[in-house]
Enzyme design. Structure first.
Site, PDB file in Angstrom:
ATOM      1  N   LYS A  38     -11.346  -2.962  18.247  1.00 25.28           N
ATOM      2  CA  LYS A  38      -9.964  -3.420  18.427  1.00 25.28           C
ATOM      3  C   LYS A  38      -9.542  -3.430  19.899  1.00 25.28           C
ATOM      4  O   LYS A  38      -8.543  -4.034  20.250  1.00 25.28           O
ATOM      5  CB  LYS A  38      -9.010  -2.536  17.631  1.00 25.28           C
ATOM      6  N   ILE A  98      -2.848  -7.184  14.334  1.00 23.11           N
ATOM      7  CA  ILE A  98      -1.806  -7.032  15.359  1.00 23.11           C
ATOM      8  C   ILE A  98      -2.329  -6.212  16.535  1.00 23.11           C
ATOM      9  O   ILE A  98      -2.181  -6.578  17.702  1.00 23.11           O
ATOM     10  CB  ILE A  98      -0.550  -6.382  14.749  1.00 23.11           C
ATOM     11  N   PRO A 158      -3.256 -11.651  10.590  1.00 29.42           N
ATOM     12  CA  PRO A 158      -3.595 -11.390  11.993  1.00 29.42           C
ATOM     13  C   PRO A 158      -3.779  -9.896  12.197  1.00 29.42           C
ATOM     14  O   PRO A 158      -3.097  -9.092  11.555  1.00 29.42           O
ATOM     15  CB  PRO A 158      -2.353 -11.880  12.752  1.00 29.42           C
ATOM     16  N   ASN A 185       0.852  -1.191   0.000  1.00 31.26           N
ATOM     17  CA  ASN A 185       0.000   0.000   0.000  1.00 31.26           C
ATOM     18  C   ASN A 185       0.888   1.242   0.000  1.00 31.26           C
ATOM     19  O   ASN A 185       2.109   1.140   0.008  1.00 31.26           O
ATOM     20  CB  ASN A 185      -0.962  -0.020   1.190  1.00 31.26           C
ATOM     21  N   LYS A 206     -13.858   1.488  15.385  1.00 28.69           N
ATOM     22  CA  LYS A 206     -12.593   0.748  15.402  1.00 28.69           C
ATOM     23  C   LYS A 206     -12.018   0.660  16.812  1.00 28.69           C
ATOM     24  O   LYS A 206     -11.460  -0.362  17.210  1.00 28.69           O
ATOM     25  CB  LYS A 206     -11.604   1.453  14.471  1.00 28.69           C
ATOM     26  N   PHE A 228      -4.156   3.576  14.858  1.00 31.46           N
ATOM     27  CA  PHE A 228      -4.432   4.582  13.842  1.00 31.46           C
ATOM     28  C   PHE A 228      -5.626   4.097  13.032  1.00 31.46           C
ATOM     29  O   PHE A 228      -5.881   2.900  12.956  1.00 31.46           O
ATOM     30  CB  PHE A 228      -3.215   4.764  12.922  1.00 31.46           C
ATOM     31  N   LYS A 281       8.383 -17.733 -10.033  1.00 30.66           N
ATOM     32  CA  LYS A 281       7.691 -16.617 -10.686  1.00 30.66           C
ATOM     33  C   LYS A 281       6.526 -17.152 -11.535  1.00 30.66           C
ATOM     34  O   LYS A 281       6.700 -18.100 -12.309  1.00 30.66           O
ATOM     35  CB  LYS A 281       8.688 -15.879 -11.582  1.00 30.66           C
TER      36      LYS A 281
HETATM   37  N1  CTP Z   1      -3.783  -2.977  12.266  1.00 29.98           N
HETATM   38  C1  CTP Z   1      -3.046  -4.033  12.739  1.00 29.98           C
HETATM   39  N2  CTP Z   1      -3.076  -5.242  12.101  1.00 29.98           N
HETATM   40  C2  CTP Z   1      -3.825  -5.413  10.987  1.00 29.98           C
HETATM   41  C3  CTP Z   1      -4.595  -4.337  10.479  1.00 29.98           C
HETATM   42  C4  CTP Z   1      -4.538  -3.118  11.140  1.00 29.98           C
HETATM   43  O1  CTP Z   1      -2.363  -3.874  13.766  1.00 29.98           O
HETATM   44  N3  CTP Z   1      -3.828  -6.586  10.383  1.00 29.98           N
HETATM   45  C5  CTP Z   1      -3.778  -1.716  13.008  1.00 29.98           C
HETATM   46  C6  CTP Z   1      -3.151  -0.565  12.277  1.00 29.98           C
HETATM   47  O2  CTP Z   1      -1.775  -0.442  12.549  1.00 29.98           O
HETATM   48  C7  CTP Z   1      -3.934   0.612  12.851  1.00 29.98           C
HETATM   49  C8  CTP Z   1      -5.317   0.026  13.099  1.00 29.98           C
HETATM   50  O3  CTP Z   1      -5.113  -1.371  13.213  1.00 29.98           O
HETATM   51  O4  CTP Z   1      -3.425   1.035  14.063  1.00 29.98           O
HETATM   52  C9  CTP Z   1      -6.351   0.324  12.092  1.00 29.98           C
HETATM   53  O5  CTP Z   1      -5.888   0.056  10.796  1.00 29.98           O
HETATM   54  P1  CTP Z   1      -6.856   0.264   9.545  1.00 29.98           P
HETATM   55  O6  CTP Z   1      -6.140  -0.208   8.323  1.00 29.98           O
HETATM   56  O7  CTP Z   1      -7.399   1.659   9.563  1.00 29.98           O
HETATM   57  O8  CTP Z   1      -8.047  -0.685   9.953  1.00 29.98           O
HETATM   58  P2  CTP Z   1      -8.478  -2.106   9.491  1.00 29.98           P
HETATM   59  O9  CTP Z   1      -8.220  -3.075  10.580  1.00 29.98           O
HETATM   60  O10 CTP Z   1      -7.884  -2.427   8.179  1.00 29.98           O
HETATM   61  O11 CTP Z   1     -10.056  -1.926   9.380  1.00 29.98           O
HETATM   62  P3  CTP Z   1     -10.953  -1.523   8.095  1.00 29.98           P
HETATM   63  O12 CTP Z   1     -10.650  -2.557   7.072  1.00 29.98           O
HETATM   64  O13 CTP Z   1     -12.320  -1.564   8.643  1.00 29.98           O
HETATM   65  O14 CTP Z   1     -10.548  -0.138   7.710  1.00 29.98           O
END
Ligand code: CTP
Length: 403
Positions: free
Chosen positions: A342, A307, A305, A210, A338, A324, A288
């Site tokens: 979370k 995290i 997972p 990303n 969220k 975040f 590949k």
């Molecule tokens: N995060 C994480 N592990 C993941 C996904 C996200 O620790 N597999 C943490 C990010 O570091 C951030 C928060 O979760 O602190 C939110 O990340 P975000 O991408 O905004 O949320 P998503 O979990 O992807 O939720 P959604 O798909 O609903 O936006």
């Protein structure tokens, strides 16, 4: 305070050399003594007289000067310091350092020193991005050289990009972190930060990623270190330099990030700024994937997972856990959901819709969402968001007793 600390400041040749004068002034105001080596190229941009005026000391410049050697040999010069700072560190100086060249006083002192070295690179963006400079920087980082900057911005040569010398205040903060670890409101605390994107392999040469640059997460790690914390930064693949004075663990995938975070616990504070990929390719190809008669391949995904959510449930949960939220619409409402989902204490919510320029940019406009309040912060540079967040963290921790 840098009272009685001795800094050897090596000033390379570049348009940003004048900022080294401001750095010398700031250092002396903080009580440090500054001795300067001005390279031949540096003399084209600032005069020895100006440097001497600001350091209050003789300026060293010539390796083969008998008077200089009689007063203080070049070996002595590099060792009689607590820290060696190179600002601006030009492509040439960086190349010399990476290769152990010693053909003038600056490079000789850098090779002869037994002290830590901090470099503040500054050069044209193409020179910074050149493969040779990339290689040399990787060598120096591997050698334990601390790096501050460069910043992104418009350059004297009319181009735009990374290559601008870090501001003197940022260099000063990096010096502080190296010389005075443990001073500040987060003294004695362990802060764990995740930053950057993750890369999820499709086959040995392709991956899913990303647009996260890691700038915000790295700035938070830097700010926490400057506030005296011991900082572990678990970072996905990024192009920016490691913050000085921070323990950096580099990972590629979400699962590697999860493992590195678990290893780094316990921590007093977790700030999870990484843009973790939600999905990975279930079974990455061992070779590949070739174009073939079968048409475009279909990728099957598996969920990574979470995290943040998993650390929130862990017995080693940090006392303050900050997530975040990257959102493109209904920013605050999604962040509040969220926070609940979370199980973290705060969410820093930012709008990453395409028009916002947040992803990869230097500014951020965020909302700090807690269990019972939402605070809208004005748009500001990511460094300032980091400082403001660290101040909030320090205030929250000081409000509760230490374990
Ligand atoms: N995060 C994480 N592990 C993941 C996904 C996200 O620790 N597999 C943490 C990010 O570091 C951030 C928060 O979760 O602190 C939110 O990340 P975000 O991408 O905004 O949320 P998503 O979990 O992807 O939720 P959604 O798909 O609903 O936006």
């Amino acid at each position: 305070m840098l009272q009685d600390r001795r800094i050897l400041l090596i000033i390379g040749g570049g348009i940003a050399a004048y900022k080294a004068l401001e750095l010398a002034r700031l250092l002396r105001r903080r009580g440090a003594s500054v001795r300067a080596i001005l390279t031949k190229a540096g003399e084209q941009f600032v005069t020895p007289l100006a440097v001497a005026g600001l350091t209050g000391d003789k300026v060293y410049g010539d390796l083969f000067s008998l008077t200089d050697e009689a007063e203080m040999g070049h070996i002595q010069l590099s060792r009689a310091a607590d820290l060696v700072v190179v600002a601006p560190a030009t492509a040439d100086l960086i190349a010399k350092m990476a290769n152990g060249l010693a053909n003038d006083l600056a490079s000789t002192a850098l090779l002869a020193t037994d002290k830590r070295i901090l470099i503040a690179p500054a050069m044209n963006v193409r020179m910074w991005n050149h493969a040779a400079t990339r290689r040399n920087m990787a060598t120096l980082v591997g050698d334990g050289v601390a790096v501050v900057g460069p910043r992104e911005g418009s350059m004297a040569c009319g181009e735009w990009g990374p290559g601008r010398l870090a501001e003197p205040e940022d260099i000063l903060a990096a010096i502080d972190a190296l010389l005075e670890p443990g001073e500040g409101p987060l003294k004695g605390r362990h802060v764990l930060v995740t930053s950057g994107p993750t890369h999820e392999p499709i086959d040995p040469v392709r991956y899913i990623a990303n647009r996260s640059s890691g700038k915000q997460g790295h700035a938070i790690a830097r700010a926490a270190a400057a506030a005296g914390a011991r900082v572990t930064l678990v970072s996905g693949p990024v192009e920016i330099a490691d913050p000085a004075g921070v323990h950096v663990v580099r990972v590629q995938t979400a699962r590697e990030m999860m493992a590195a975070v678990e290893t780094a616990l316990p921590a007093d504070v977790g700030v999870f700024a990484a843009a973790v990929a939600d999905w990975r390719v279930d079974a990455p190809a061992g070779q590949k994937i070739k174009k073939g008669s079968g048409g475009a391949p279909a990728l099957l995904f598996a969920e990574n997972p979470d995290i943040l959510a998993s650390v929130a449930r862990s017995p080693l949960r940090p006392r303050l856990l900050v997530g975040f939220a990257a959102e493109t619409e209904n920013v605050v409402a999604h962040a509040q959901a969220k926070l609940q989902r979370k199980g973290c204490d705060w969410i820093v919510a930012n709008d990453v819709s395409p028009g916002s320029g947040v992803m990869g940019g230097d500014h951020n406009s965020v909302h700090l969402v807690t269990a019972n309040a939402v605070r809208d912060w004005q748009r500001m540079p990511k460094d300032e968001v980091a400082n403001a967040l660290v101040n909030e963290i320090a205030a929250a921790l000081s409000a509760e007793p230490r374990p």
